[in-house]
Design a protein around this motif. Structure first.
Motif: not given
Length: 324
Positions: A10-12, A126-134
């Motif tokens: 996972s990333t920040a 805005s809607i973003k892809d989850c950075h934790t689970c990609h």
């Protein structure tokens, strides 16, 4: 095969997540970003006071007023004998009025935070892809390291016990992970398995009134700190978004204090805050030094401020009270 290897770490949140929002460029995702204030305005020159008119003088304190203030002071101290305040004979009263300059700077400071469920800045969502689970919606189960099973607790993974197949794991040596129910994964805790996040900027606003005083030194002997809690006769006041140093005041020390404090407030607050309003005032604070005799000895007390506060550091008749 360890299924944890199938999931990248996972990333920040990306640091430039909000660069597309006008006015919030450079804001760091995750919180703590400082929102710079707009360009400072030019200070506005106030109407300057002319020579001190006679109306600026404060009438001398009457002896009866000074005596009543002293009596009230003595009554407010349980360890003070009331006799000096009641029977003392006033021999001399000396005025020592002093000027006080006060500068107030009202500021607004702003910070931004993100990924919060509190009040958001309009039009920044805005809607973003989850950075934790990609954007997968799941993460490897930490309990079983993404395997879906753990060594059988009865046979320690051997599959046999006492020469016979382990009845608990049916000889497999494995026991389903009870945390993930054998699925090897769990819903992502960041997006709750939804794969995407609603991101927005949350703004924290703080309003502060910064106040600084300058009292012109006087030779009465009264501690200057005593004067901070009282009011005086207002001689001059002006306010604006940004104010100009006071010029032409009869006391040069007041003009110097105005110039110094205004510069200090600009240096302290304009870089990290937005100055909304400034106000400067000049007051003439009355101070009367009262000499009196009690039991053939001479003593001194001070009456000061519009409130007729009293200072008497060497009150001649005190006792020690012990509360048990």
């Amino acid at each position: 095969m360890n299924s944890a290897a199938m999931y990248p770490p996972s990333t920040a949140p990306p640091a430039n997540m909000f660069n597309s929002v006008p006015g919030y460029e450079g804001t760091v995702a995750g919180g703590g970003g400082y929102l710079p204030p707009p360009m400072p305005m030019e200070p506005v020159a106030p109407p300057q006071p002319g020579p001190a008119p006679e109306s600026w003088t404060i009438p001398s304190l009457e002896e009866d007023v000074a005596r009543e203030a002293f009596k009230s002071f003595a009554s407010s101290h349980c360890c003070y004998n009331k006799a000096p305040a009641k029977d003392g004979v006033i021999t001399k009263m000396e005025p020592f009025n002093t000027y006080r300059y006060r500068l107030e700077t009202f500021t607004e400071s702003r910070w931004v935070t993100h990924l919060s469920c509190e009040i958001r800045v309009p039009y920044t969502s805005s809607i973003k892809d989850c950075h934790t689970c990609h954007a997968s919606g799941t993460m490897p189960c930490e309990e079983c390291n993404g395997n879906g099973h753990k060594p059988c607790w009865v046979c320690n993974g051997a599959g046999t016990k006492n020469g016979e197949n382990c009845t608990t794991c049916n000889g497999t040596g494995k026991d389903n992970c009870r945390v993930c129910d054998g699925h090897a994964t769990k819903p992502c805790t960041t997006c709750n398995g939804k794969r995407q996040l609603l991101t927005f900027i949350q703004l924290k606003v703080e309003w502060t009134n910064h106040v600084d005083d300058h009292l012109v030194q006087q030779d009465s002997g009264l501690n200057v700190d005593d004067l901070r809690s009282v009011s005086g006769k207002e001689l001059f006041k002006n306010n604006n978004y940004l104010i100009y140093p006071l010029l032409g005041f009869p006391s040069a020390a007041i003009g110097e204090a105005s110039d110094r404090l205004i510069k200090e407030h600009q240096s302290k607050f304009a870089q990290n805050s937005r100055i909304l309003q400034q106000r400067q005032r000049v007051e003439l604070i009355p101070i009367t030094k009262v000499n009196y005799k009690w039991k053939s000895d001479t003593h001194v007390y001070f009456v000061y401020g519009n409130e007729h506060q009293v200072s008497a550091d060497n009150y001649p008749a005190t006792c020690c009270c012990v509360v048990q």
